[in-house]
Enzyme design. Structure first.
Site, PDB file in Angstrom:
ATOM      1  CD  GLU A  13       1.536  -6.517  16.488  1.00 30.30           C
ATOM      2  OE1 GLU A  13       0.812  -6.111  15.252  1.00 30.30           O
ATOM      3  OE2 GLU A  13       0.450  -6.011  17.843  1.00 30.30           O
ATOM      4  NE  ARG A  33      -2.273  -1.101   3.052  1.00 25.83           N
ATOM      5  CZ  ARG A  33      -1.946  -2.147   4.421  1.00 25.83           C
ATOM      6  NH1 ARG A  33      -2.727  -4.042   2.864  1.00 25.83           N
ATOM      7  NH2 ARG A  33      -1.789  -3.742   5.264  1.00 25.83           N
TER       8      ARG A  33
HETATM    9  P1  AMP Z   1       3.565  -1.965  11.350  1.00 27.69           P
HETATM   10  O1  AMP Z   1       5.915  -2.773  11.213  1.00 27.69           O
HETATM   11  O2  AMP Z   1       3.215  -2.689  12.910  1.00 27.69           O
HETATM   12  O3  AMP Z   1       4.429  -0.440  11.485  1.00 27.69           O
HETATM   13  O4  AMP Z   1       3.444  -2.110  10.176  1.00 27.69           O
HETATM   14  C1  AMP Z   1       3.260  -1.530   9.621  1.00 27.69           C
HETATM   15  C2  AMP Z   1       2.705  -2.599   7.943  1.00 27.69           C
HETATM   16  O5  AMP Z   1       1.543  -3.256   8.165  1.00 27.69           O
HETATM   17  C3  AMP Z   1       2.285  -1.362   7.252  1.00 27.69           C
HETATM   18  O6  AMP Z   1       2.675  -1.564   5.977  1.00 27.69           O
HETATM   19  C4  AMP Z   1       0.665  -1.447   7.196  1.00 27.69           C
HETATM   20  O7  AMP Z   1      -0.144  -1.634   5.556  1.00 27.69           O
HETATM   21  C5  AMP Z   1       0.489  -3.079   7.827  1.00 27.69           C
HETATM   22  N1  AMP Z   1      -0.410  -2.425   8.730  1.00 27.69           N
HETATM   23  C6  AMP Z   1      -0.289  -3.164  10.312  1.00 27.69           C
HETATM   24  N2  AMP Z   1      -0.971  -2.634  11.133  1.00 27.69           N
HETATM   25  C7  AMP Z   1      -2.578  -3.109  10.276  1.00 27.69           C
HETATM   26  C8  AMP Z   1      -3.591  -2.143  10.778  1.00 27.69           C
HETATM   27  N3  AMP Z   1      -3.927  -2.660  11.842  1.00 27.69           N
HETATM   28  N4  AMP Z   1      -4.658  -1.854   9.388  1.00 27.69           N
HETATM   29  C9  AMP Z   1      -3.749  -1.456   8.422  1.00 27.69           C
HETATM   30  N5  AMP Z   1      -2.762  -2.037   8.310  1.00 27.69           N
HETATM   31  C10 AMP Z   1      -1.806  -2.339   8.959  1.00 27.69           C
END
Ligand code: AMP
Length: 174
Positions: free
Chosen positions: A95, A58
């Site tokens: 996570e 995205r």
């Molecule tokens: P993070 O590494 O946890 O910051 O996750 C970021 C990536 O995962 C991004 O590329 C987001 O598109 C996707 N992502 C993680 N959590 C969500 C969420 N709750 N809603 C939508 N996209 C998420």
């Protein structure tokens, strides 16, 4: 922008797995005015940078539009195994489990400044992984731009610890 952009983010509980509250951006990008507004806002953060990097998938939607708006080159940061040429890679923690990001090596001259773009800042693991990959490529990640942030997940302190001094921009207020 008069309309509340937050109303264009659809909340989908328990996707892709139980416990995750998914922030779906597709209503926002389906609204041409809102999509264009967001890309123009992100473009304001490119004044001092040379390239726009998008994180698959995205992040590509916004980063490539910003690239066209600003005339700055686009760098795809992809999931592993997608790029055909010689790549460098960076593994990082999610996570639950691990993931790997890749980019082509040897395409962009050393020392160029890069804005890293993605849709959602959640834990910050992906953002840190992307910036570390750019550093590995001898590029200079100078800032991040996200459409929105989930502040409770502590991404800002995670980024500040791993990459002190990198700016974090978000377009939508919580
Ligand atoms: P993070 O590494 O946890 O910051 O996750 C970021 C990536 O995962 C991004 O590329 C987001 O598109 C996707 N992502 C993680 N959590 C969500 C969420 N709750 N809603 C939508 N996209 C998420």
């Amino acid at each position: 922008m008069t309309k509340d952009l937050n109303n264009l983010i659809r909340i989908i509980p328990d996707f892709p797995k139980p416990g995750i509250i998914f922030k779906d951006i597709t209503p926002l990008i389906a609204d041409g005015q809102a999509f264009s507004y967001c890309c123009n806002e992100i473009a304001k953060f490119t004044k001092d940078i040379d390239y726009v990097a998008g994180i698959e998938a995205r992040g590509f939607i916004f980063a490539s539009a910003v690239s066209v708006l600003t005339g700055k080159g686009f760098i795809p940061i992809r999931k592993s195994g997608k790029l055909p040429g010689q790549t460098i890679s960076k593994s990082y923690e999610l996570e639950y489990g691990n993931a790997t990001l890749e980019m082509h090596s040897g395409l962009i001259p050393n020392g160029k400044k890069v804005l890293v773009v993605d849709d959602v800042l959640a834990t910050g693991g992906t953002a840190v992984g992307a910036a570390q990959l750019l550093l590995q490529a001898e590029l200079v990640p100078t800032a991040f731009a996200f459409l929105l942030e989930i502040p409770q997940l502590g991404a800002r302190s995670r980024i500040a610890n791993a990459l002190p001094g990198l700016q974090i921009h978000t377009i939508l207020a919580e």
